[in-house]
Each structure stands twice: as structure tokens, then as C-alpha cells.
Enzyme design. Structure first.
Site, PDB file in Angstrom:
ATOM      1  N   ARG A 237      11.425  -4.086   5.717  1.00  0.00           N
ATOM      2  CA  ARG A 237      10.176  -3.521   5.217  1.00  0.00           C
ATOM      3  C   ARG A 237      10.522  -2.525   4.121  1.00  0.00           C
ATOM      4  NH1 ARG A 237       8.027  -7.209   6.996  1.00  0.00           N
ATOM      5  NH2 ARG A 237       6.370  -7.373   8.541  1.00  0.00           N
ATOM      6  N   GLU A 266       4.287  -2.116  -1.537  1.00  0.00           N
ATOM      7  CA  GLU A 266       3.958  -3.510  -1.756  1.00  0.00           C
ATOM      8  C   GLU A 266       2.443  -3.689  -1.891  1.00  0.00           C
ATOM      9  OE1 GLU A 266       6.789  -5.805   0.668  1.00  0.00           O
ATOM     10  OE2 GLU A 266       5.171  -7.260   0.887  1.00  0.00           O
ATOM     11  N   HIS A 284       8.585 -10.875  -1.517  1.00  0.00           N
ATOM     12  CA  HIS A 284       8.470 -11.012  -0.052  1.00  0.00           C
ATOM     13  C   HIS A 284       8.460 -12.484   0.390  1.00  0.00           C
ATOM     14  CE1 HIS A 284       7.056  -8.603   3.705  1.00  0.00           C
ATOM     15  NE2 HIS A 284       7.829  -9.617   4.043  1.00  0.00           N
TER      16      HIS A 284
HETATM   17  C1  GLV Z   1       7.468 -10.846   7.336  1.00  0.00           C
HETATM   18  O1  GLV Z   1       7.820  -9.925   6.662  1.00  0.00           O
HETATM   19  C2  GLV Z   1       7.395 -10.790   8.759  1.00  0.00           C
HETATM   20  O2  GLV Z   1       7.469  -9.705   9.347  1.00  0.00           O
HETATM   21  O3  GLV Z   1       7.242 -11.853   9.367  1.00  0.00           O
END
Ligand code: GLV
Ligand code: GLV
Length: 322
Positions: A237, A266, A284
């Protein structure tokens, strides 16, 4: 019949598996606006949410007391106030396991791009700059025989470590608890304190969840203690890394480079990162394969429907809420 809110269209197989009434939000390429989320959650029995939706007390109030299940289409659940859901008897489920290998692959894509300067090479050719094979051109860092430090050695961290063995790297890790011998043994993985890992690693790959304790875990003082030849990769994250400090560390040559799949604010990307050659950034994409997004969608729908039937979802996170 149960009514659910789905905050973004999933892959077709997952949409087809939804066998209940659903309200689907399909907007522009932004997350569902907060007001829209609060309004549309009202009266729903289940929510199928993405990592972009904050599920907190205000949202649960707006939804109402009939809400039984929140199925998050992600393994990370920092967007959900789980204790608040538990207090209200609302089940929360996520999508673990199905995205482990895909996410480890993205971590490696970023590692390789950073150490071998793939993004830079690609941009060089696209800019139509004149070039000729040169003994000193775009020299990177060797991986063989060097050390990877895995921060957060859960399922994805372990899958990333398994790939490191194939690259002939030594594996060290930092985790809330030591790995069992049957997992650490085949990886030759050794536990380190966070500070030891930072100083020893040639590659650091982040796989911990975002919590108050991990927010800005990687900051200016940490970058100053990394090797100048080291690279940092984040597929967990964004807020685990202080992005401004990272950009400054790369710019100043305190570290060799960085690869980011996730961002602190983000979808915004820190402006200072955009012009740095040593940084590889992707939007991402950790779980973004056809196979994984299908498996995630099917699991999220299965979790949702089990919760609506009053059964235990396969990937339930708060059994106390049952
Ligand atoms: C993506 O970032 C997830 O947590 O699945
Ligand atoms: C994610 O599922 C992890 O445990 O690393």
C-alpha cells in the site's frame, strides 16, 4: 430477495456469478464518489467493494441495520473498519491466496526493471535518441549472489522470496513473527530486525499491510541507511512509503532506484517521482492478470453470497461477527 451494491463492474465471469439483485455503479475512471456510495448503500443487504471505498461507521449508518456482509474485492482491507463491522454483526471477507502469485510476479517485474534499468532503456528508444552499444551504457545492478529483504513475509512475501531463490539471491525477512522452519528452511530465509534488514539488503520488497504502525515505515531516515546500490519495491500500500522522501533519496543517489505499484495518495503520483529515471511506476497492477482477476471476482461473489445466505464466507476475516 437480497439486494447488493457492486461499486465497479468486475470481469464478466464474476458478474455472471452474481445471482442476486444488484445495483452496479459504473462511473468515469474515478472511485464511486462518497455521496453516491452513501446514498446507494442505503437498504442494501450486501456490499461488494473495492480498495478505493472507505467502509466506516458513517457508511454503515447510511446503509442501515439490514446490512449483513461486505465482500472486499482485494486482499488488503485497510479501507474497512473491521472492528466497527464486527460490533454490528456485519461479516467482512477479502480475496486472499488467489492473487498471491500474480502480485509476487509484479514485485519481480519492478525489481528487474529497477536493477536492469528497463524503464529507462524503453524510454530512451521511444525518444528516438541516437545510441550505440556501449560498455558503459545503462549499467545496472547484479542480482545473483546478492540479498533480498522481504518486509512482511505473509503469503505474498513468501511467494516473492521463492522467486528470489531462482535468481540465486540470499533471502532475509522482517515479520511480526518468525516463519515456521518448514517455510523458512527451503528459502534459506533468515529473520532480521527492521534496521538490520534495511542495512543489509540489496533489494527490499514491501509486503506488509497498511496499519498505523506501517504508515511511512519507509522514510528519509530509512533511505539514508539503505545501501546506495539498493532498490526499494512497493506492491503493498502506498502510504507505507513516504513518497516525497523516496523521490529525494533517489534524486540524491542515496539509493539506486525504486519500483512502485501503489501510491501514497493514489491515484495521484508524487510529481517529483515522474521525472526520475531510477523509478519505475505502474498503476496498481499487482493482481491484474485475466486469471487472477477472474479468481478474485468469483471469490468475492462467493463470499458475498455466502454471507447473504447466513453462511460463513470462505475468506471471512471477522468470525466474531457470526
Ligand atoms: C490489491 O491491492 C489488493 O489488496 O488486493
Ligand atoms: C497477503 O495475502 C499476504 O499475506 O501477504
Amino acid at each position: 430477495m437480497a439486494e447488493v451494491l457492486v461499486t465497479r463492474r468486475l470481469v464478466d465471469d464474476a458478474m455472471a456469478a452474481l445471482d442476486c439483485e444488484y445495483d452496479l455503479w459504473e462511473g468515469p475512471p474515478t472511485a464511486i464518489p462518497r455521496g453516491e456510495f452513501l446514498r446507494r448503500a442505503k437498504g442494501k443487504d450486501g456490499l461488494l467493494t473495492l480498495l478505493t471505498e472507505k467502509v466506516d461507521a458513517e457508511l454503515l449508518d447510511a446503509a442501515g441495520p439490514q446490512l449483513r456482509v461486505v465482500a472486499n474485492y482485494a486482499v488488503g482491507v485497510d479501507n474497512i473498519d473491521i472492528p466497527e463491522c464486527t460490533r454490528r454483526g456485519i461479516l467482512v471477507a477479502n480475496t486472499p491466496d488467489v492473487l498471491t502469485e500474480a502480485t509476487a510476479d509484479i514485485a519481480w517485474a519492478l525489481i528487474l526493471s529497477c536493477v536492469r534499468r528497463i524503464g529507462e532503456g524503453d524510454r530512451l528508444l521511444r525518444s528516438r535518441t541516437e545510441w550505440i552499444w556501449d560498455p558503459r551504457m545503462l549499467l545496472g545492478q547484479e542480482l545473483y549472489g546478492r540479498t533480498i529483504g522481504i518486509v512482511g513475509c505473509g503469503r505474498i512475501g513468501q511467494a516473492t522470496a521463492r522467486r528470489a531463490v531462482g535468481f540465486g539471491m540470499r533471502v532475509i525477512y522482517h515479520n511480526s513473527r518468525p516463519l515456521p522452519d518448514e517455510i523458512a528452511g527451503p528459502l534459506g530465509a533468515e529473520l532480521r530486525t527492521f534496521d538490520e534488514l534495511v542495512a543489509e539488503s540489496d533489494v527490499i520488497s514491501i509486503h506488509c499491510p497498511l496499519t498505523p504502525a506501517t504508515r511511512h515505515l519507509f522514510n528519509a531516515s530509512v533511505f539514508a541507511r539503505m545501501k546506495p546500490s539498493a532498490v526499494l519495491v512497493n506492491t503493498s500500500r502506498g502510504p507505507v512509503v513516504d513518497e516525497k522522501a523516496l523521490a529525494e533519496a533517489v534524486r540524491a543517489g542515496e539509493i539506486f532506484g525504486a519500483g512502485l505499484d501503489v501510491f501514497e495518495r493514489e491515484p495521484a503520483v508524487e510529481e517529483a517521482l515522474l521525472d526520475l529515471d531510477g523509478v519505475t511506476i505502474v498503476p496498481h497492477l499487482g493482481s491484474a492478470t485475466i486469471q487472477t482477476r477472474t479468481a478474485m471476482g468469483l471469490l468475492a461473489v462467493e463470499n458475498l453470497q455466502a454471507g447473504l445466505r447466513g453462511e460463513r464466507p470462505r475468506a471471512l476475516l471477522n468470525p466474531e461477527a457470526l
